[in-house]
Design a protein around this motif. Sequence first.
Motif, mmCIF file in Angstrom:
data_model
loop_
_atom_site.group_PDB
_atom_site.id
_atom_site.type_symbol
_atom_site.label_atom_id
_atom_site.label_comp_id
_atom_site.label_asym_id
_atom_site.label_seq_id
_atom_site.Cartn_x
_atom_site.Cartn_y
_atom_site.Cartn_z
ATOM 1 N N VAL A 82 0.853 -1.186 0.000
ATOM 2 C CA VAL A 82 0.000 0.000 0.000
ATOM 3 C C VAL A 82 0.893 1.243 0.000
ATOM 4 O O VAL A 82 1.875 1.296 0.753
ATOM 5 C CB VAL A 82 -0.926 0.007 1.239
ATOM 6 C CG1 VAL A 82 -1.612 1.366 1.401
ATOM 7 C CG2 VAL A 82 -1.949 -1.098 1.122
ATOM 8 N N PRO A 83 0.589 2.270 -0.818
ATOM 9 C CA PRO A 83 1.389 3.502 -0.802
ATOM 10 C C PRO A 83 1.392 4.138 0.592
ATOM 11 O O PRO A 83 0.360 4.199 1.261
ATOM 12 C CB PRO A 83 0.670 4.397 -1.823
ATOM 13 C CG PRO A 83 -0.035 3.448 -2.737
ATOM 14 C CD PRO A 83 -0.453 2.291 -1.861
ATOM 15 N N LEU A 84 2.559 4.587 1.008
ATOM 16 C CA LEU A 84 2.695 5.134 2.352
ATOM 17 C C LEU A 84 2.401 6.634 2.346
ATOM 18 O O LEU A 84 2.875 7.363 1.479
ATOM 19 C CB LEU A 84 4.113 4.893 2.881
ATOM 20 C CG LEU A 84 4.529 3.429 3.041
ATOM 21 C CD1 LEU A 84 5.991 3.332 3.449
ATOM 22 C CD2 LEU A 84 3.645 2.732 4.066
ATOM 23 N N PRO A 85 1.624 7.117 3.329
ATOM 24 C CA PRO A 85 1.355 8.555 3.422
ATOM 25 C C PRO A 85 2.604 9.311 3.856
ATOM 26 O O PRO A 85 3.514 8.726 4.455
ATOM 27 C CB PRO A 85 0.249 8.634 4.490
ATOM 28 C CG PRO A 85 0.448 7.415 5.323
ATOM 29 C CD PRO A 85 0.934 6.347 4.383
ATOM 30 N N PRO A 86 2.663 10.610 3.588
ATOM 31 C CA PRO A 86 3.871 11.397 3.904
ATOM 32 C C PRO A 86 4.290 11.330 5.366
ATOM 33 O O PRO A 86 5.492 11.299 5.657
ATOM 34 C CB PRO A 86 3.463 12.832 3.510
ATOM 35 C CG PRO A 86 2.438 12.641 2.443
ATOM 36 C CD PRO A 86 1.681 11.412 2.844
ATOM 37 N N HIS A 87 3.315 11.287 6.291
ATOM 38 C CA HIS A 87 3.695 11.291 7.704
ATOM 39 C C HIS A 87 4.349 9.994 8.148
ATOM 40 O O HIS A 87 4.916 9.925 9.239
ATOM 41 C CB HIS A 87 2.473 11.604 8.585
ATOM 42 C CG HIS A 87 1.457 10.496 8.624
ATOM 43 N ND1 HIS A 87 0.442 10.386 7.683
ATOM 44 C CD2 HIS A 87 1.295 9.460 9.491
ATOM 45 C CE1 HIS A 87 -0.303 9.340 7.977
ATOM 46 N NE2 HIS A 87 0.191 8.744 9.049
ATOM 47 N N MET A 88 4.258 8.952 7.306
ATOM 48 C CA MET A 88 4.915 7.691 7.628
ATOM 49 C C MET A 88 6.317 7.598 7.006
ATOM 50 O O MET A 88 6.954 6.559 7.091
ATOM 51 C CB MET A 88 4.071 6.506 7.147
ATOM 52 C CG MET A 88 2.769 6.336 7.907
ATOM 53 S SD MET A 88 3.026 6.138 9.690
ATOM 54 C CE MET A 88 4.001 4.628 9.756
ATOM 55 N N LEU A 89 6.752 8.689 6.393
ATOM 56 C CA LEU A 89 8.052 8.684 5.726
ATOM 57 C C LEU A 89 9.050 9.601 6.424
ATOM 58 O O LEU A 89 10.132 9.859 5.887
ATOM 59 C CB LEU A 89 7.883 9.121 4.261
ATOM 60 C CG LEU A 89 6.986 8.224 3.400
ATOM 61 C CD1 LEU A 89 6.807 8.827 2.022
ATOM 62 C CD2 LEU A 89 7.542 6.813 3.300
ATOM 63 N N ILE A 90 8.715 10.092 7.602
ATOM 64 C CA ILE A 90 9.628 10.951 8.347
ATOM 65 C C ILE A 90 10.722 10.078 8.963
ATOM 66 O O ILE A 90 10.425 9.174 9.742
ATOM 67 C CB ILE A 90 8.895 11.731 9.455
ATOM 68 C CG1 ILE A 90 7.756 12.544 8.863
ATOM 69 C CG2 ILE A 90 9.868 12.642 10.193
ATOM 70 C CD1 ILE A 90 6.895 13.225 9.897
ATOM 71 N N PRO A 91 11.979 10.315 8.624
ATOM 72 C CA PRO A 91 13.062 9.445 9.120
ATOM 73 C C PRO A 91 13.064 9.332 10.646
ATOM 74 O O PRO A 91 12.893 10.327 11.354
ATOM 75 C CB PRO A 91 14.330 10.145 8.610
ATOM 76 C CG PRO A 91 13.883 10.917 7.426
ATOM 77 C CD PRO A 91 12.488 11.373 7.741
ATOM 78 N N ILE A 92 13.244 8.142 11.139
ATOM 79 C CA ILE A 92 13.373 7.791 12.555
ATOM 80 C C ILE A 92 12.080 8.044 13.323
ATOM 81 O O ILE A 92 11.553 7.148 14.002
ATOM 82 C CB ILE A 92 14.537 8.548 13.241
ATOM 83 C CG1 ILE A 92 15.854 8.263 12.507
ATOM 84 C CG2 ILE A 92 14.666 8.143 14.710
ATOM 85 C CD1 ILE A 92 17.021 9.097 12.994
ATOM 86 N N ILE A 93 11.544 9.266 13.217
ATOM 87 C CA ILE A 93 10.373 9.651 14.012
ATOM 88 C C ILE A 93 9.165 8.787 13.672
ATOM 89 O O ILE A 93 8.441 8.344 14.566
ATOM 90 C CB ILE A 93 10.049 11.143 13.793
ATOM 91 C CG1 ILE A 93 11.187 12.004 14.346
ATOM 92 C CG2 ILE A 93 8.731 11.515 14.461
ATOM 93 C CD1 ILE A 93 11.009 13.480 14.107
ATOM 94 N N SER A 94 8.919 8.544 12.378
ATOM 95 C CA SER A 94 7.757 7.748 11.992
ATOM 96 C C SER A 94 7.849 6.337 12.556
ATOM 97 O O SER A 94 6.838 5.745 12.946
ATOM 98 C CB SER A 94 7.618 7.701 10.470
ATOM 99 O OG SER A 94 8.775 7.141 9.876
#
Length: 252
Positions: A45-57
Motif C-alpha cells: 500500500v502507498p505510504l502517506p507522507p507522515h509515515m516517511l519521516i526518518p526515525i520519528i515515523s
Amino acid sequence: MILPISVTLFALGAIIASFIGVVVARLNTGQSIVSGRSRCDACAVPLPPHMLIPIISYLVSGGRAHCCGASISLYSPLTECLLGGLFVLAYLTLGFVAALPFLLLSLATLLALVLYDLQHQILPLPLLSVFVGLAAVTGFLSAPSPVIFWDTLLIALLIGGSLALIHYISGGRAMGLADAPLAFGLSLLVGPSAFPGFVVSFWIGALIGIVVLAGRPRGSRMGVEVPFAPYLAAGFLLTYFTQWNPFALIMG
C-alpha cells in the motif's frame, strides 16, 4: 553554535539516508529513483507522507506499519541514525571548511555502496565512480599541503593495487575486483589514516568471519561468501574519526 549545527546535520543525514534506501532498493530494477510513491513492504500500500519521516515515523508507529500492522524492520531507522551520526562526526572533525560538503557527500555515497553490497554482493560502477571522485576532492581539500596529498595518493594506489592483486591471484575467490577502487577511494578520503584503516578493516572482517563460521551447522562444508565493502568502510572510518593507530600498539 555546535549543538544546533549538529542537530541540523543529524537530521540532514537521516533524510539523505532515507532517500538512499530508496535508491538502493530501486537501482538496476527499472524503477525510477526520483518518482513513484514508497510502499509498505508487507502489503504494498502507498505510504502517506507522515509515515516517511526518518526515525520519528518508526518511533511513533511503535515499529508497526500504519496500513496493515506488520512489523517494520529496524534497517531503515538504523541506517538513518548511522548517517546522521557520521554527518555530525564529520562536522566535529573538520569544522566548517571547504572539504566538509564533499566529505558529507562521500559518506552518503559510501552508505549507498555498503547497503547495495550487503543486498546484492556487488558494487555498482556508477556509485563507485562517484564515490572515488568525491573522496579525491575531499582528500585534496583537507590535505595540509599538495605534497601530503600526493603522498596519500601513492598510499591509496598501493592499497588499492594490493587488493586488485589479491583478486587476480585468488581468481576472484578471496576478493572482489570492485573492492580495490573502493579501498583506493577510502584511502584518499581518510588521508594519513589510510594504512591503519586498511589493517583494522581486515581485523573486523576476520572477526566477523570467525563468528559466521562458528555459527554454521556442525559438519557443514559450504563456503561463506561475505561482502567486504562494509568491513572496509568500518575500518577506514573508525580510524579516521578516532585517529586510532594500531601500529602505535605494535611499536610501543
